[in-house]
Design a protein around this motif. Sequence first.
Motif, PDB file in Angstrom:
ATOM      1  N   CYS A   1      38.505  35.446  41.198  1.00  0.00           N
ATOM      2  CA  CYS A   1      38.565  34.981  40.012  1.00  0.00           C
ATOM      3  C   CYS A   1      38.130  33.421  39.492  1.00  0.00           C
ATOM      4  O   CYS A   1      38.554  32.574  40.374  1.00  0.00           O
ATOM      5  CB  CYS A   1      39.949  35.261  39.236  1.00  0.00           C
ATOM      6  SG  CYS A   1      39.799  34.746  37.528  1.00  0.00           S
TER       7      CYS A   1
ATOM      8  N   HIS B   1      38.711  31.822  36.785  1.00  0.00           N
ATOM      9  CA  HIS B   1      39.313  31.276  35.764  1.00  0.00           C
ATOM     10  C   HIS B   1      40.302  30.356  36.534  1.00  0.00           C
ATOM     11  O   HIS B   1      40.660  30.480  37.438  1.00  0.00           O
ATOM     12  CB  HIS B   1      39.489  32.301  34.678  1.00  0.00           C
ATOM     13  CG  HIS B   1      38.574  32.918  34.043  1.00  0.00           C
ATOM     14  ND1 HIS B   1      37.690  32.294  33.388  1.00  0.00           N
ATOM     15  CD2 HIS B   1      38.363  34.138  34.327  1.00  0.00           C
ATOM     16  CE1 HIS B   1      36.816  33.328  32.986  1.00  0.00           C
ATOM     17  NE2 HIS B   1      37.357  34.488  33.554  1.00  0.00           N
TER      18      HIS B   1
ATOM     19  N   ILE C   1      46.355  33.921  41.311  1.00  0.00           N
ATOM     20  CA  ILE C   1      45.500  34.602  41.871  1.00  0.00           C
ATOM     21  C   ILE C   1      44.228  33.861  42.386  1.00  0.00           C
ATOM     22  O   ILE C   1      43.891  33.901  43.559  1.00  0.00           O
ATOM     23  CB  ILE C   1      44.856  35.698  41.050  1.00  0.00           C
ATOM     24  CG1 ILE C   1      46.334  36.564  40.539  1.00  0.00           C
ATOM     25  CG2 ILE C   1      43.891  36.553  41.464  1.00  0.00           C
ATOM     26  CD1 ILE C   1      46.312  37.666  41.513  1.00  0.00           C
ATOM     27  N   PRO C   2      43.492  32.946  41.516  1.00  0.00           N
ATOM     28  CA  PRO C   2      42.422  32.184  42.285  1.00  0.00           C
ATOM     29  C   PRO C   2      42.872  31.525  43.536  1.00  0.00           C
ATOM     30  O   PRO C   2      42.006  31.519  44.358  1.00  0.00           O
ATOM     31  CB  PRO C   2      42.047  31.276  41.331  1.00  0.00           C
ATOM     32  CG  PRO C   2      42.548  31.888  39.951  1.00  0.00           C
ATOM     33  CD  PRO C   2      43.711  32.499  40.314  1.00  0.00           C
TER      34      PRO C   2
ATOM     35  N   GLN D   1      39.358  41.244  38.671  1.00  0.00           N
ATOM     36  CA  GLN D   1      40.377  40.384  37.849  1.00  0.00           C
ATOM     37  C   GLN D   1      39.745  40.232  36.487  1.00  0.00           C
ATOM     38  O   GLN D   1      40.468  39.934  35.706  1.00  0.00           O
ATOM     39  CB  GLN D   1      40.454  38.963  38.748  1.00  0.00           C
ATOM     40  CG  GLN D   1      40.953  38.954  40.068  1.00  0.00           C
ATOM     41  CD  GLN D   1      42.203  39.658  40.251  1.00  0.00           C
ATOM     42  OE1 GLN D   1      43.169  39.738  39.285  1.00  0.00           O
ATOM     43  NE2 GLN D   1      42.890  39.992  41.295  1.00  0.00           N
TER      44      GLN D   1
HETATM   45  S1  SF4 Z   1      43.109  36.554  37.548  1.00  0.00           S
HETATM   46 FE1  SF4 Z   1      43.321  36.943  35.345  1.00  0.00          FE
HETATM   47  S2  SF4 Z   1      45.269  35.993  34.846  1.00  0.00           S
HETATM   48 FE2  SF4 Z   1      44.661  34.951  36.838  1.00  0.00          FE
HETATM   49  S3  SF4 Z   1      43.121  33.146  36.426  1.00  0.00           S
HETATM   50 FE3  SF4 Z   1      41.983  34.974  36.661  1.00  0.00          FE
HETATM   51  S4  SF4 Z   1      41.810  35.747  34.457  1.00  0.00           S
HETATM   52 FE4  SF4 Z   1      43.573  34.353  34.555  1.00  0.00          FE
END
Ligand code: SF4
Length: 451
Positions: free
Chosen positions: A150, A152, A159-160, A194
Amino acid sequence: MPRPPSAPPQVGFVSLGCPKALVDSEQILTRLRSEGYHTAASYDDADLVIVNTCGFIEAAVTESLDAIGEAMADNGRVIVTGCLGVKADLIRARYPKVLAVTGPHDEPAVMAAVHAHLPKPHDPFVDLVPPQGIKLTPRHYAYLKISEGCHHNCRFCIIPSLRGTLVSRPLGDIVAEAERLVEAGVKELLIVSQDTSAYGVDQKHRVGFAGGRPVKMSFPGLVHELARLGVWVRLHYVYPYKSVEEILPLLDIDGVLPYLDVPFQHAHPRVLTAMRRPAGRAHPSACVKAWRAARPDLVLRSTVIVGFPGETEAEFETLLAFIEDAGIDRLGAFAYSAVEGAAANALPNPVPEDIKHARLERLMAHQAALSAERLKTRIGQTCRVLIDERTEDGLIGRSYAEAPEIDGVIRVTAGDAPPGDFVDCRIVATGTHDLTAIMAPTFDTRTTGSV
Ligand code: SF4
């Protein structure tokens, strides 16, 4: 009874976490089977056990550590993989005798650990592996992962840092895997990632190829290709970017379904900004209004977090009002909990636990009442139902408005069909989340189907 020396090596497998982790498990199991390993039915039968963990929130960390502990106690030869695997020190501090620890989406490292501790058999029966690979879902539906990682940085999420930045799979690979699954009998594909609508961003939307055709690596380009498959395709983890409007005309109750799983997480602009949500400036109410104007048959699922640091009572009430005004059909909700390593931990004004949980209860009670009301409007309607299971009390299935495992179900009390068949049903009763139906004469969903 001791196993004969010629018997194939047996690997136990425990798969925890989200559908993305499930796809990782399926890939490892496919590789194991292709090399001649068998899957053990119990810890006793296993020569070693692989535990694919989740580390998303504290509850998942606890569940993962407990699962490792159980495998250590009942078998003793354990390889740990998955999101919690990035915290190898934590795992080794608790269980110093684990054989190996790897991070998520690292099939080569898992296989290297398996080879080191359980040599692969000499003559693998590669033809035992079905072309679509090993699946952990029923034969008629399957998860299809379109990207890893991901790009973001939502403040509540790690998660990233666990799975790395966004890497979109080549379009041709996705379409080829989808076609193999359809050939193997899959009737419903569940698209996961994601952030599904960010597909191709990392590739700068370059042109890819699917079946020899040049296709832009973008969310609309992907949806266009998936629409050709002739099976149900359900889009999960769709973010409210402008591109969603482009795909609405492509949705079809016999193809890419007019069902979107959109993890809004909140509806108040200040909270969304504080969360650093992607598309945080797109107001959820305005998005839903525009989508519903274009597609009145659209079914929306969402997830939200209550009690994010600094959330005021008024901001929580904005969220409550949004759930009602937007007519969110299905909802998952969580009370915010701090995750080790998340940026949100440093935010001021944490919401006290009792208030968080009271808000969660209020939200879920509100949603339950709204859901019951919305479902009542479906009484008398006819819809196409995909049968998931036969039970003593009848059939259990779902229409396009229900995703497997996370939404309600349709109980079909009159009529019979095997799992994986589509049948036409009339809704005769509804509850809070589930519906009851009887089989109806065949009809054409293109002209009469709705929910
Ligand atoms: S996996 Fe989803 S919640 Fe986590 S940073 Fe990426 S977009 Fe945001």
